[in-house]
Each structure stands twice: as structure tokens, then as C-alpha cells.
Design an enzyme around this catalytic site. Structure first.
Site: not given
Length: 435
Positions: A247, A76, A186, A191, A144-145, A279
Site C-alpha cells: 500500500e 482484502y 510501517d 519493522r 494485513n497489519e 491505495y
């Protein structure tokens, strides 16, 4: 003659030891040898700064990863100034690819007041410059997210702009076509629109090269349909770029049996999804690790890690989770299709239209992307439309929509609570990162 033979011999040795590179074609990944590639990976962020600097530790971990069939790791955060040659060679020798997030520690695209500026772009470029030369660099994530809330979709154009600009930079530098994609939380209410938005439009240079999803909806004695995996496949069956799970590994019902892997790599999903990443590698406060480097120690003791969990040493399997994952992966080896036989037919999806409905919310209209230096300016109508909707937040399948990790999470150290202010989020971010 002798010189020519020696040259051929050296070339042959190079060919034997070099790992095939990965590329995206249509909705699938392929190796440079023409074989379809399925991600069988593990999240790997031992330390907050950069886990790819300690060559000894990389060797210990890579050897154990190889035993259970790992072919990918996700990191990451890295220090682009560091020397990664030994670690990258170690993972290459083990047949393991790297999927790397481009943002550093203060350059991520923000959900609140999103922006995409020259400072961010240059930082992302620096990471790309530092890693593009490794053959086992499989792909880059531009975020990421970033979107963790129902009303966070106003940041989506900035994510897509980052992908556009990093792909342009990659091509301008003459780097190989390393796939550039995004890893999404998610969040059921947005989404499917986010997934389509990042791949929509007639100009493929503005779209992501792959889409990945962090999903923890398969918990305990679940199933393909109960978890909602069947719906994820349905949503992606005509997707024009590769999609995989970046993940997974719900731990709310221990021990984890990783039964979802049989669905991901089996006939139910392998035609659409290109694998999954579990993960995570190291055991820490969130209790998601499949290995540990020793028992937890008192954080107040001399030279103890801040959270008490050792972050180096001999990796010891956490049982039964490690054994369960190993058992799953040993029986799951999809071969897919040869690149020479693959003729992609999927086209870009339509760009989603603005909607603020309670069940589906998408606050972006069309495919207008910001230029470098742009900052979102909320109009009165936009501010009103982006208010947090009433009601609970779930994915419509009986599972929480946000990633249910707690404790240290390298990708998103704190899961942002609905309605939480940016100031409080920043305080908690720093607190949880070091606890």
C-alpha cells in the site's frame, strides 16, 4: 491426421490466451515464461464483502485499469463460497493478477491475545481452495497489519505459523507453489525485526515466501531519502525473499503526484523491491480513490450506500490523481533479469533477539512457532515487557509510523491508536466500517 491438427490448434489457442503464472525465486518474482515480475498494482475492495462477484463491474474496472498499465490488484476479503470465475477471467484477459488476503471477516490473527486455531486455519484453507486454480492468482497474504503497535510483536509467531501451515496445506493438496506472504504496517520500532523474523531460520518451509510493506512515508514534495525509502532498500538489500510495497499513496499533501513510483520502479529500488500497489481504486470517505462511480449522495436517501459513496457503475477518473498515476506508470517499465540468468545468493537472516529498548522493541526471542490451537499466555515478565513504551510513535524520518488512512480501509478498517483497549477498538471498528 485431421484430429491431431485440431488438437494442436486448440492447444495453441490455449497457450496464446493463458496468462503466465507467478512464482517466487530467491528475492524476486518470475513469470512461468522466465521474466522477472514487478507488481504494478491497485488496492481493490469496492464493497465490504467481495468485489469479485459482479462480473459487469469487474469488466468496467479492468478495462480502465488496463489503460494505465495495471498488472495487479489486491483484494482484502472474499466469500470463498462465491462464483469468481467471470471476474477472474476478466482480469486475466486484461493481464491483471490478484493478490488475495486469506482471512475472512472474523478469522484474522489478532494483535491482542493472539491465537491460531483450527477454525482460522480451515477458513484460510477454504479461500485457498477457492482460488488456487486461477492462473492469475499471484499470491496470498496470511495477514494485513496484524501488528499496529510498538508492543504488538508477540503476535508475530502466530503470523509466521499461519504462513507455515498454509504453505504445508498448499503442498499437501498438490497446488502450484503460489507464494504465501504477509503485509506489514510501517511501524519503525519493530519493522526491521519483523521483516527478518518472518524470513529467518534454517527451515524455509516455516518462512514466508514474500514480505510486503504498507508505507505512506512519501508525502508531497518528498524524495528517496526524505521519505526513508533509501533506508527501506538498505534494510532489504540482502533479504532472501521478494519484498514490495503493498500500500502506498500518501494524500496529506494533495494532489498526489505519485512521484515515489519513479523510485520504486527505477534504478534506486528495482534491484531490491519488486514493485508497489497504490491505495486505492475507489473514492470513499478516506479520499484515497483514483476513480469514482458518481458523486456522493445523502446516506439517508432511499437505496443509498451506507457511507454515501456509490460502489458500482462506470468508473470515472478522479483528477488529477488518476492522470498523475497514469503518467508515472507509462514511463516506468523495468525489465529486471531473466530467471535463467538469476542465481540467488542471499541466505535467511538471523532471528532477532528479544529487546525492549526504547528505539527498537522486539518481544519475541528465537524462532519458536505455535502449533494450531495455541493461544498466547502472557507471563508476568512478558506482560511487563510488553507495556506500551513512553514517548511518541514515528518512523524516525519525520513521518507517522502507522498508515495514515482514515475512513473505510478494507485491510484495517481502523488504525489502532497506541494504548487503545480492545473493547474500544472493536466499537470503533464497526463504526468506521459503515460510516
Amino acid at each position: 491426421m485431421r484430429s491431431a491438427l485440431l488438437t494442436c490448434a486448440i492447444a495453441g489457442l490455449t497457450a496464446v490466451h493463458a496468462i503466465p503464472t507467478i512464482k517466487a525465486k530467491g528475492s524476486k518474482f518470475f513469470t512461468s515464461e522466465g521474466n522477472q515480475f514487478f507488481v504494478k498494482g491497485i488496492a481493490y475492495q469496492l464493497v465490504p464483502d467481495d468485489p469479485l462477484l459482479d462480473a459487469k463491474q469487474c469488466k468496467l474496472d479492468a478495462d480502465l485499469m488496463k489503460e494505465i498499465g495495471t498488472n495487479s490488484i489486491r483484494v482484502y476479503h472474499v466469500d470463498p463460497e462465491g462464483d469468481h470465475d467471470e471476474c477472474m477471467k476478466t482480469f486475466e484477459d486484461a493481464g491483471i493478477y490478484l493478490w488475495l488476503d486469506l482471512d475472512t471477516f472474523d478469522t484474522q490473527i489478532e494483535q491482542n491475545s493472539p491465537h491460531w486455531n483450527e477454525t482460522q486455519l480451515q477458513a484460510f484453507q477454504k479461500v485457498m481452495d477457492g482460488f488456487h486454480q486461477y492462473d492469475n492468482l499471484a499470491g496470498f497474504f496470511v495477514g494485513n497489519e496484524v501488528i499496529t503497535k510498538e508492543n504488538g510483536t508477540l503476535s508475530a509467531p502466530f503470523v509466521k505459523a499461519a504462513a507455515r501451515d498454509l504453505k504445508s496445506y498448499r503442498d499437501s493438496k498438490g497446488y502450484r507453489k503460489i507464494p504465501v506472504g504477509y503485509s506489514a504496517a510501517d511501524i519503525a520500532i519493530n519493522r526491521p525485526m519483523l521483516q527478518n523474523f518472518l524470513a529467518c531460520g534454517s527451515n524455509s518451509s516455516e518462512s514466508i515466501d514474500f514480505f510486503a510493506l504498507n508505507t505512506y512515508s512519501w508525502c508531497g514534495d518528498s524524495s528517496y531519502s526524505t521519505s526513508g525509502y533509501n533506508k527501506r532498500v538498505e534494510e532489504a538489500k540482502d533479504y532472501p525473499v521478494p519484498i514490495f510495497i503493498s500500500e502506498t499513496g500518501c494524500n496529506t499533501v494533495p494532489p498526489r503526484d505519485f512521484a515515489d513510483q519513479a523510485a520504486v520502479f527505477g534504478k534506486q529500488m528495482s534491484e531490491v523491491y519488486s514493485g508497489a500497489m497504490v491505495y486505492e481504486w475507489i473514492q470513499e470517505a478516506n479520499n484515497y480513490g483514483i476513480i469514482s462511480y458518481g458523486p456522493k449522495v445523502d446516506p439517508e436517501s432511499p437505496n443509498a450506500p451506507p457511507d454515501g459513496f456509490p460502489r458500482s457503475g462506470k468508473p470515472t477518473p478522479v483528477d488529477p490523481d488518476f492522470a498523475n498515476l497514469s503518467k508515472q506508470w507509462k514511463t516506468l517499465n523495468p525489465t529486471g533479469i531473466k530467471e535463467s540468468d538469476y542465481k540467488p545468493t542471499a541466505t535467511a537472516p538471523a532471528c532477532p533477539s528479544y529487546t525492549s529498548a526504547a528505539e527498537l522493541q522486539w518481544l519475541v526471542n528465537g524462532n519458536d512457532l505455535p502449533t494450531v490451537g495455541a493461544t498466547y499466555q502472557a507471563s508476568a515478565s512478558a506482560t511487563q515487557s510488553s507495556a506500551t513504551p513512553t514517548g511518541g510513535s514515528n518512523n524516525g524520518e519525520g513521518q507517522p509510523s502507522a498508515t495514515p488512512k482514515q475512513g473505510l480501509s478494507p485491510g484495517s478498517p481502523v488504525r489502532e491508536v497506541q494504548g487503545m483497549g480492545l473493547g474500544l477498538f472493536g466499537v470503533l471498528l464497526g463504526f468506521f466500517w459503515w460510516m
